[in-house]
Design a protein around this motif. Structure first.
Motif, PDB file in Angstrom:
ATOM      1  N   ALA A 104       0.956  -1.353  -0.053  1.00 31.30           N
ATOM      2  CA  ALA A 104       0.072   0.027  -0.014  1.00 31.30           C
ATOM      3  C   ALA A 104       0.815   1.152   0.105  1.00 31.30           C
ATOM      4  O   ALA A 104       0.444   2.164  -0.739  1.00 31.30           O
ATOM      5  N   LEU A 105       1.982   1.355   0.667  1.00 31.75           N
ATOM      6  CA  LEU A 105       2.897   2.405   0.820  1.00 31.75           C
ATOM      7  C   LEU A 105       3.524   2.700  -0.389  1.00 31.75           C
ATOM      8  O   LEU A 105       3.625   3.575  -1.155  1.00 31.75           O
ATOM      9  N   GLU A 170      12.714   6.037 -13.312  1.00 30.03           N
ATOM     10  CA  GLU A 170      13.971   6.785 -12.858  1.00 30.03           C
ATOM     11  C   GLU A 170      13.804   6.884 -11.260  1.00 30.03           C
ATOM     12  O   GLU A 170      14.860   6.754 -10.597  1.00 30.03           O
ATOM     13  N   ARG A 171      12.763   7.015 -10.921  1.00 32.65           N
ATOM     14  CA  ARG A 171      12.465   7.659  -9.400  1.00 32.65           C
ATOM     15  C   ARG A 171      11.988   6.302  -8.565  1.00 32.65           C
ATOM     16  O   ARG A 171      11.992   6.562  -7.475  1.00 32.65           O
ATOM     17  N   ALA A 172      11.702   5.372  -9.226  1.00 31.92           N
ATOM     18  CA  ALA A 172      11.229   4.242  -8.377  1.00 31.92           C
ATOM     19  C   ALA A 172      11.795   2.804  -9.045  1.00 31.92           C
ATOM     20  O   ALA A 172      10.871   1.914  -9.239  1.00 31.92           O
ATOM     21  N   PRO A 173      12.883   2.667  -8.877  1.00 33.44           N
ATOM     22  CA  PRO A 173      13.677   1.700  -9.939  1.00 33.44           C
ATOM     23  C   PRO A 173      13.359   0.134  -9.134  1.00 33.44           C
ATOM     24  O   PRO A 173      13.443  -0.790  -9.638  1.00 33.44           O
ATOM     25  N   TYR A 174      13.289   0.335  -7.885  1.00 32.89           N
ATOM     26  CA  TYR A 174      13.246  -0.992  -6.979  1.00 32.89           C
ATOM     27  C   TYR A 174      11.749  -1.185  -6.699  1.00 32.89           C
ATOM     28  O   TYR A 174      11.626  -2.455  -5.991  1.00 32.89           O
ATOM     29  N   SER A 175      10.789  -0.721  -6.857  1.00 40.93           N
ATOM     30  CA  SER A 175       9.427  -0.908  -6.512  1.00 40.93           C
ATOM     31  C   SER A 175       8.922  -2.171  -7.463  1.00 40.93           C
ATOM     32  O   SER A 175       9.255  -1.930  -8.653  1.00 40.93           O
ATOM     33  N   ALA A 176       8.130  -2.858  -6.880  1.00 39.68           N
ATOM     34  CA  ALA A 176       7.527  -3.780  -7.897  1.00 39.68           C
ATOM     35  C   ALA A 176       6.252  -3.260  -8.416  1.00 39.68           C
ATOM     36  O   ALA A 176       5.708  -2.277  -8.039  1.00 39.68           O
ATOM     37  N   PRO A 177       5.899  -3.736  -9.585  1.00 39.69           N
ATOM     38  CA  PRO A 177       4.755  -3.314 -10.337  1.00 39.69           C
ATOM     39  C   PRO A 177       3.509  -3.485  -9.522  1.00 39.69           C
ATOM     40  O   PRO A 177       3.651  -4.598  -8.986  1.00 39.69           O
ATOM     41  N   PRO A 178       2.581  -3.092  -9.831  1.00 43.83           N
ATOM     42  CA  PRO A 178       1.205  -3.073  -8.999  1.00 43.83           C
ATOM     43  C   PRO A 178       0.661  -4.349  -9.425  1.00 43.83           C
ATOM     44  O   PRO A 178       1.015  -4.761 -10.711  1.00 43.83           O
ATOM     45  N   GLN A 179       0.148  -5.268  -8.531  1.00 36.95           N
ATOM     46  CA  GLN A 179      -0.597  -6.535  -8.898  1.00 36.95           C
ATOM     47  C   GLN A 179      -1.952  -6.474  -9.316  1.00 36.95           C
ATOM     48  O   GLN A 179      -2.783  -5.233  -9.068  1.00 36.95           O
ATOM     49  N   ARG A 180      -2.355  -7.077 -10.261  1.00 32.96           N
ATOM     50  CA  ARG A 180      -3.812  -7.072 -10.915  1.00 32.96           C
ATOM     51  C   ARG A 180      -4.263  -8.145 -10.567  1.00 32.96           C
ATOM     52  O   ARG A 180      -3.803  -9.331 -10.427  1.00 32.96           O
ATOM     53  N   PRO A 181      -5.627  -7.942 -10.283  1.00 32.72           N
ATOM     54  CA  PRO A 181      -6.464  -9.003  -9.697  1.00 32.72           C
ATOM     55  C   PRO A 181      -6.724 -10.149 -10.954  1.00 32.72           C
ATOM     56  O   PRO A 181      -6.636  -9.824 -11.930  1.00 32.72           O
TER      57      PRO A 181
END
Length: 181
Positions: A104-105, A170-181
């Motif tokens: 969520a964050l 560029e700004r969020a290189p390590y975040s996982a892509p959002p999960q789709r239901p």
């Protein structure tokens, strides 16, 4: 409808009207469930009618209650063989559809980065992109509203999408892509 069918229908309705309330009470007390009692009562009437079509019965009420009692006993026997299922326990053990606090964050952070990227777009690209994404206008409608060609609308939308994707990478290189239901 033939006369025999009409007579059979009236006999069925009369049999049901005469015995249904007492049979339902009897089965409800025996089974402890009005819904199950209603199902078994219906099955009992169906079986009785099937039997009385082939040969006459002296005591329809007695036979009806015997059929119902046997069906109820069968139901109780089957229920006793099945393990008791605790729905609450099962519900707690299932994975949750709710996002974890970390996810969520991360989603909120990515959304803020996207909002900032849209604000940083050149004014015309931002306007075209928002008309397309937020207002749901077609390329033709946007072109007519802004006095530009549909091809130019397509260019601005592609430019905006590429710009936003680049900013997010560029700004969020390590975040996982959002999960789709």
């Amino acid at each position: 409808m033939s006369a025999d069918q009409d007579r059979e229908g009236r006999r069925t309705a009369a049999l049901f009207a005469a015995h249904s309330p007492a049979l339902s009470r009897f089965l409800s007390r025996l089974l402890g469930s009005p819904d199950t009692a209603a199902d078994i009562a219906q099955e009992s009437f169906a079986r009785l009618l099937g039997m009385t079509r082939t040969k006459p019965v002296q005591d329809e009420r007695g036979l009806l209650f015997t059929i119902a009692a046997n069906l109820a006993r069968d139901h109780l026997r089957q229920r006793a063989r099945r393990p008791e299922i605790d729905i609450d326990q099962i519900a707690w053990s299932l994975p949750s559809d709710a996002a974890s606090p970390e996810a969520a964050l991360d989603s909120r952070r990515r959304l803020e980065l996207l909002r900032q990227a849209i604000e940083d777009l050149p004014p015309r690209s931002r306007e075209v992109f928002l008309l397309f994404r937020l207002d749901g206008l077609s390329y033709r409608q946007i072109a007519d509203r802004l006095g530009i060609s549909p091809r130019t609308v397509e260019y601005h939308i592609q430019h905006a999408l590429a710009f936003c994707h680049r900013r997010l990478r560029e700004r969020a290189p390590y975040s996982a892509p959002p999960q789709r239901p």
